[in-house]
Design an enzyme around this catalytic site. Structure first.
Site: not given
Length: 541
Positions: A15, A381, A507, A509
């Site tokens: 949800l 990576c 990484h 991100e």
């Protein structure tokens, strides 16, 4: 004393409790409050690090090396709250601590039970965040009310209000109000049952947040309030967001949830000012450019497997006033169909992280195509490792080059295991994890993007570029432009004779926000925009 908000979910999973918690945290921060966020996951794994992305989506890595639930990514993107390994606890982590204490004799011969020993351990995890410099702690309980594995966590948060006083605790329950098309009406009964289950446990929600596809009529809100024993003003409608997840805080503000929380917890807070967030949404709604980015990966079919990658591309679009159109391509489709057919029309190619051999040849072929076609390329990576393999085979004259992860007997192991990994046998929590410094070469594209020569990025890997091949690759045109401070680990590689070809072992991100796009993603999307503009009729390339 820090105040506590406990967020539970009912009726169905997925949800958006994580987004809701992150949005509430953002709103409270904008009211001048110091916030911390925490996630409890009821599964027995100690952490999600060994779980397949098909099972649980991406593994989100923190600065301290903790492998955590992806909802912690939402927490960091929406708020400035510092996150550590104390911000994510699983059933496995809780039970592991209890069993270790029992083995050491900490319980002095007593029978170890769920109540009080397990629930005490959960409450201790909550108290770890209750420092003097914290005003509000938001704790999300994963799963759905009624799940057997979640019962100890619900019992613990019930007890917690008794420990610190109910005036210091607020319970928020996120639920679903389904619309039955055949009946032509919304149904509140599932929410009533969900709250009833909570009340049987001993938890009375203070606020209900109701996910819905359509507006909830006033009479339905009053009905929910009556049968769930909450005030009508505490029944919050949260309609689905088709445009952007970053609209969620605005929706909650329109329903005055921040005022409710401040009132119910008796918080001293300044007036809300979210003009910066409204400006963010204005930029999202009014892009000046459009660009198509292809993400080629192994887990594309799972919506959350590369969640932070997708969000970071959106952030880079915001930073460049561009709409980023994502095209998600299974690496095996590139193997089957060929790069020309699978990737035609893309303005940029991104290869994310991953593990194992499956799909690796498709990624390598996509990188070859991006290199030869001068398409902006960004490898992350495993994306760096595949870029190194592709270059070795097709440019450096090493046709059998490979990673020892894919082929232990390759004659040219251009990618090999980190030295410290050879003696490790356990899978969980044993990779090179967390934030590490890296030094960038002056004048490199990475340096230009970061505007700094020393940066810190998060890592999650076992394999690395083999330094034996660094000089050969430099002679052929692929340069290592970022290393660990001692120069032994390659962190960034770039092609000099390419508009934008860059790959990183880290990484990035995990450090991008909608209000502050990560420098490498922003630079990559900017290069993709320039490539697209160069392809327009009448433009010289």
């Amino acid at each position: 004393m820090a105040k506590h908000i406990f967020v539970t979910g009912g009726v169905v999973s997925s949800l958006g409790k994580g987004l809701t918690c992150a949005s509430i945290g953002m709103l409270l921060e904008h009211r001048g409050l110091r916030v911390r966020l925490q996630k409890f996951d009821p599964y027995i794994n100690v952490d999600p690090g060994t779980m397949s992305p098909y099972q649980h989506g991406e593994v989100y890595v923190l600065d301290d090396g903790a492998e955590t639930d992806l909802d912690l990514g939402h927490y960091e993107r929406f708020t400035n709250a510092p996150l550590t390994r104390d911000c994510n606890f699983t059933t496995g982590k809780i039970y592991l601590s209890v069993i270790q204490k029992e083995r050491k004799g900490d319980y002095l011969g007593r029978t170890v039970q769920v109540i009080p020993h397990v629930t005490d351990e959960i409450k201790a995890a909550i108290r770890k965040l209750a420092a003097d410099d914290v005003d509000v702690i938001i704790t999300e309980v994963g799963g759905t009310v009624g799940d057997i594995e979640g019962l100890p966590f619900l019992e613990a948060i019930r007890q917690y209000a008794l420990d610190v006083g109910k005036q210091n605790v607020l319970y928020i329950h996120l639920t679903l109000i389904p619309y039955l098309k055949a009946a032509g009406e919304m149904k509140t009964k599932p929410t009533q049952h969900s709250v009833e289950r909570l009340r049987q446990i001993g938890i009375q929600p203070d606020i209900l947040i109701c996910r819905t596809e359509r507006a909830i009529a006033k009479e339905e809100i009053d009905k929910i309030a009556l049968f769930c024993n909450v005030e009508s003003k505490a029944v919050i409608e949260e309609r689905d967001k088709e445009f952007s997840i970053y609209e969620v805080p605005i929706s909650l503000v329109q329903n005055k949830i921040d005022d409710l929380i401040v009132e119910k917890l008796n918080l001293r807070a300044k007036p809300l000012d979210i003009e910066d967030w409204r400006n963010l949404l204005h930029r999202i709604r009014n892009p000046q450019h459009e660009v198509t980015i292809g993400v080629i990966g192994k887990y594309i079919r799972h919506a959350d497997a590369y969640k932070s990658i997708y969000e970071s591309l959106d952030h880079a679009g915001i930073g460049n006033q561009a709409k980023v159109i994502l095209r998600k391509i299974e690496a095996e489709d590139v193997e089957r169909d060929g790069a020309d057919r699978a990737l035609s029309g893309f303005d940029g190619i991104l290869i994310p992280g991953g593990f194992d051999y499956r799909g690796s040849q498709g990624k390598i072929e996509a990188i070859r195509w991006a290199r030869e076609q001068k398409i902006p390329f960004f490898g992350i990576c495993l994306g760096l490792q595949c870029a190194v393999i592709e270059f070795a085979r097709n440019v450096a004259g090493l046709p059998e080059a490979n990673s020892t992860e894919f082929d232990r007997n390759t004659p040219d192991p251009v990618v090999c295991m980190l030295d410290e990994q050879y003696s490790i046998t356990d899978k969980g929590g044993t990779m090179r994890l967390g934030s590490y410094p890296q030094v960038l070469a002056e004048g490199s594209k990475a340096h230009q993007a970061y505007q700094a020569l020393l940066v810190h990025e998060r890592h999650r890997h076992r394999y690395e570029f083999n330094n034996r091949y660094r000089e050969l690759f430099a002679q052929k045109g692929l340069h290592v432009t970022g290393t660990s401070p001692n120069g032994l680990l390659a962190e960034v590689v770039e092609l000099r004779d390419h508009p934008w070809f860059l790959a990183v072992q880290c990484h990035p991100e995990f450090k991008s926000k909608p209000t502050k796009a990560h420098p490498l993603f922003r630079s990559f999307v900017q290069a993709a925009i320039q490539h697209r503009e160069g392809r327009k009729p009448g433009r010289s390339q």
